[in-house]
Scaffold this active site. Structure first.
Site, PDB file in Angstrom:
ATOM      1  N   ARG A 105       0.849  -1.202   0.000  1.00 26.71           N
ATOM      2  CA  ARG A 105       0.000   0.000   0.000  1.00 26.71           C
ATOM      3  C   ARG A 105       0.877   1.242   0.000  1.00 26.71           C
ATOM      4  O   ARG A 105       1.869   1.317   0.721  1.00 26.71           O
ATOM      5  CB  ARG A 105      -0.859   0.042   1.273  1.00 26.71           C
ATOM      6  N   THR A 109      -1.582   7.373   0.087  1.00 26.41           N
ATOM      7  CA  THR A 109      -2.915   7.221  -0.515  1.00 26.41           C
ATOM      8  C   THR A 109      -3.635   5.949  -0.083  1.00 26.41           C
ATOM      9  O   THR A 109      -4.847   5.820  -0.303  1.00 26.41           O
ATOM     10  CB  THR A 109      -2.798   7.177  -2.053  1.00 26.41           C
ATOM     11  N   ASP A 201       0.291  -2.639  12.132  1.00 29.01           N
ATOM     12  CA  ASP A 201       0.818  -3.055  10.822  1.00 29.01           C
ATOM     13  C   ASP A 201       1.253  -4.515  10.915  1.00 29.01           C
ATOM     14  O   ASP A 201       2.247  -4.844  11.584  1.00 29.01           O
ATOM     15  CB  ASP A 201       1.999  -2.158  10.423  1.00 29.01           C
ATOM     16  N   ASP A 204       4.913  -5.375   9.828  1.00 32.29           N
ATOM     17  CA  ASP A 204       5.910  -4.876  10.782  1.00 32.29           C
ATOM     18  C   ASP A 204       5.909  -5.706  12.065  1.00 32.29           C
ATOM     19  O   ASP A 204       6.972  -6.045  12.606  1.00 32.29           O
ATOM     20  CB  ASP A 204       5.635  -3.409  11.129  1.00 32.29           C
TER      21      ASP A 204
END
Ligand code: PRP
Ligand code: URA
Length: 209
Positions: A105, A109, A201, A204
């Protein structure tokens, strides 16, 4: 916003693993461990309707009926977080082919950007399981599914850990034929298109970056 009906796995063990993954104090090593255990449960549920063919097997005492999978299985982790699901699911179906789709991603945006694709040739005859822990806007999942359909895939299941109404709406609009298995439907997205409450995330947290 109305939510299409994915299969939400409410099994207590699944929910316990998810809770540990949500906790911000859970380190990557433990996050991965819980993700792997949860992936095993999710895949067991997701594969419940796989068609089999009957066969005869000879036990040490007699011959009896048994089953073999009718179609090959293809696992498709969406890089990178989907690798955490694939690592746990592949040992359950070691004969499965693993295809890879890399989508990241854009941080500003939240739009999906494809960067890698490696698919096998027998997508049309296989049961295809697309793996990604997070279904947020649905952009990444929809793009991956589009790639797979263009390459011939016809029997598709999407396995996620955490989903939300926006992602499910996108899936329903673009890929209503794809079954969705998830451990949770969360409230929605924040202004950065992260799932709330979510787990942060996933890539991560899984890979300690
Ligand atoms: C995350 C996640 C999904 C995607 C979900 O990946 O693993 O692929 O975001 O968001 P969406 O539904 O809005 O598309 P990310 O792009 O952060 O890449 P990563 O796995 O490499 O961290
Ligand atoms: N990707 C993630 O890893 N987490 C989210 O909440 C949304 C997208």
């Amino acid at each position: 916003m109305s939510v299409p009906s994915p299969l939400v796995v409410t099994h207590p063990l699944a929910q316990i693993h998810l809770t540990e993954m949500r906790c911000k104090e859970t380190p990557a090593e433990r996050f991965r461990w819980h993700l792997h255990r949860l992936a095993e449960i999710l895949f067991t549920v997701a594969s419940r309707s796989l068609e089999t063919q009957t066969l005869t097997v000879q036990t040490p005492l007699a011959s009896t009926g048994g089953h073999a999978l009718l179609r090959p299985i293809i696992l498709v982790p969406i890089l990178r977080a989907g690798l955490g699901l694939a690592d746990a699911i592949h040992p359950l179906v070691p004969q499965a082919t693993v295809a890879h789709i890399g989508i990241a991603r854009d941080e500003d945006t939240a739009l999906p950007r494809p960067y890698y694709t490696k698919l096998p040739s027998h997508l049309d005859e296989a049961e295809v399981f697309v793996l990604d822990p997070m279904l947020a806007t649905g952009g990444s999942a929809c793009m991956a599914l589009q790639q797979l359909k263009m390459a011939g895939a016809a029997r598709l299941t999407f396995i996620s850990v955490v989903s939300c109404p926006q992602g499910l709406e996108a899936m329903q609009a673009k890929h209503p034929d794809v079954a969705v298995i998830t451990a949770a439907i969360d409230d929605g997205l924040d202004d950065r298109c992260y799932i709330v409450p979510g787990l942060g995330d996933a890539g991560d947290r899984c890979f300690d970056t």
